[in-house]
Design a protein around this motif. Structure first.
Motif, PDB file in Angstrom:
ATOM      1  N   GLU A  93       0.803  -1.219   0.000  1.00 49.26           N
ATOM      2  CA  GLU A  93       0.000   0.000   0.000  1.00 49.26           C
ATOM      3  C   GLU A  93       0.840   1.275   0.000  1.00 49.26           C
ATOM      4  O   GLU A  93       0.571   2.181  -0.752  1.00 49.26           O
ATOM      5  CB  GLU A  93      -0.923   0.005   1.232  1.00 49.26           C
ATOM      6  N   LEU A 120       2.916   1.832  -3.560  1.00 49.38           N
ATOM      7  CA  LEU A 120       2.239   1.982  -4.838  1.00 49.38           C
ATOM      8  C   LEU A 120       1.121   3.004  -4.723  1.00 49.38           C
ATOM      9  O   LEU A 120       0.350   2.981  -3.771  1.00 49.38           O
ATOM     10  CB  LEU A 120       1.619   0.657  -5.284  1.00 49.38           C
ATOM     11  N   SER A 121       1.030   3.878  -5.710  1.00 47.47           N
ATOM     12  CA  SER A 121      -0.093   4.808  -5.738  1.00 47.47           C
ATOM     13  C   SER A 121      -1.347   4.020  -6.144  1.00 47.47           C
ATOM     14  O   SER A 121      -1.264   2.902  -6.658  1.00 47.47           O
ATOM     15  CB  SER A 121       0.165   5.928  -6.740  1.00 47.47           C
ATOM     16  N   LYS A 122      -2.490   4.619  -5.940  1.00 48.03           N
ATOM     17  CA  LYS A 122      -3.748   3.976  -6.323  1.00 48.03           C
ATOM     18  C   LYS A 122      -3.747   3.697  -7.824  1.00 48.03           C
ATOM     19  O   LYS A 122      -4.173   2.631  -8.271  1.00 48.03           O
ATOM     20  CB  LYS A 122      -4.926   4.872  -5.946  1.00 48.03           C
ATOM     21  N   GLU A 123      -3.235   4.638  -8.620  1.00 50.01           N
ATOM     22  CA  GLU A 123      -3.176   4.451 -10.074  1.00 50.01           C
ATOM     23  C   GLU A 123      -2.296   3.262 -10.446  1.00 50.01           C
ATOM     24  O   GLU A 123      -2.667   2.450 -11.297  1.00 50.01           O
ATOM     25  CB  GLU A 123      -2.632   5.716 -10.746  1.00 50.01           C
ATOM     26  N   MET A 124      -1.128   3.135  -9.788  1.00 52.95           N
ATOM     27  CA  MET A 124      -0.228   2.014 -10.069  1.00 52.95           C
ATOM     28  C   MET A 124      -0.906   0.684  -9.754  1.00 52.95           C
ATOM     29  O   MET A 124      -0.836  -0.248 -10.543  1.00 52.95           O
ATOM     30  CB  MET A 124       1.054   2.121  -9.256  1.00 52.95           C
ATOM     31  N   ARG A 125      -1.539   0.596  -8.583  1.00 55.20           N
ATOM     32  CA  ARG A 125      -2.226  -0.636  -8.190  1.00 55.20           C
ATOM     33  C   ARG A 125      -3.288  -1.008  -9.212  1.00 55.20           C
ATOM     34  O   ARG A 125      -3.376  -2.152  -9.644  1.00 55.20           O
ATOM     35  CB  ARG A 125      -2.883  -0.487  -6.815  1.00 55.20           C
ATOM     36  N   GLU A 126      -4.097  -0.026  -9.614  1.00 59.09           N
ATOM     37  CA  GLU A 126      -5.166  -0.291 -10.569  1.00 59.09           C
ATOM     38  C   GLU A 126      -4.615  -0.759 -11.912  1.00 59.09           C
ATOM     39  O   GLU A 126      -5.129  -1.694 -12.512  1.00 59.09           O
ATOM     40  CB  GLU A 126      -6.035   0.950 -10.750  1.00 59.09           C
ATOM     41  N   TYR A 168       6.515   4.254 -14.596  1.00 58.61           N
ATOM     42  CA  TYR A 168       6.530   4.647 -13.189  1.00 58.61           C
ATOM     43  C   TYR A 168       7.938   4.706 -12.592  1.00 58.61           C
ATOM     44  O   TYR A 168       8.082   4.944 -11.393  1.00 58.61           O
ATOM     45  CB  TYR A 168       5.635   3.710 -12.377  1.00 58.61           C
ATOM     46  N   ARG A 186      10.024   2.425 -11.795  1.00 62.15           N
ATOM     47  CA  ARG A 186      10.173   1.421 -10.743  1.00 62.15           C
ATOM     48  C   ARG A 186      10.304   0.059 -11.392  1.00 62.15           C
ATOM     49  O   ARG A 186       9.871  -0.140 -12.515  1.00 62.15           O
ATOM     50  CB  ARG A 186       8.951   1.376  -9.833  1.00 62.15           C
TER      51      ARG A 186
END
Length: 96
Positions: A15, A18-24, A58, A60
């Motif tokens: 959590e 990762l940003s919410k956008e990355m997770r999605e 990203y 990463r």
């Protein structure tokens, strides 16, 4: 992938990492690639292209590890690697 095998995709970088956008995008990308079992070669090429794009976009390196559910349950509280995956990973079971 074998239809009788339950497979989980563990994406390291919990959590806070990762940003919410990355997770999605990670979840959507993996489920989109692997729900369409075309051929192993086509899936592999599509996956490698997508993973490289995510790394560059990203800045990463995402560690995506294929772990059988039975192995995860067996080792999640025993081995340091599996403990970290349990703590920081995103689980995408094949049924997702």
């Amino acid at each position: 992938m074998n239809e009788g095998l339950t497979v989980g995709w563990e994406i390291m970088g919990g959590e806070g990492m990762l940003s919410k956008e990355m997770r999605e995008k990670l979840i959507w990308g993996l489920t989109d690639i692997f729900r369409n079992n075309i051929t192993i070669d086509a899936t592999k090429r599509r996956f490698l292209s997508w993973a490289a794009d995510m790394d560059i976009r990203y800045e990463r390196v995402f560690s995506i590890v294929d772990i059988e559910e039975s192995n995860m349950k067996k080792w999640e509280d025993v081995l340091p690697f599996y403990r970290n995956v349990k703590k920081e990973g995103i689980v995408l079971w094949k049924a997702a």
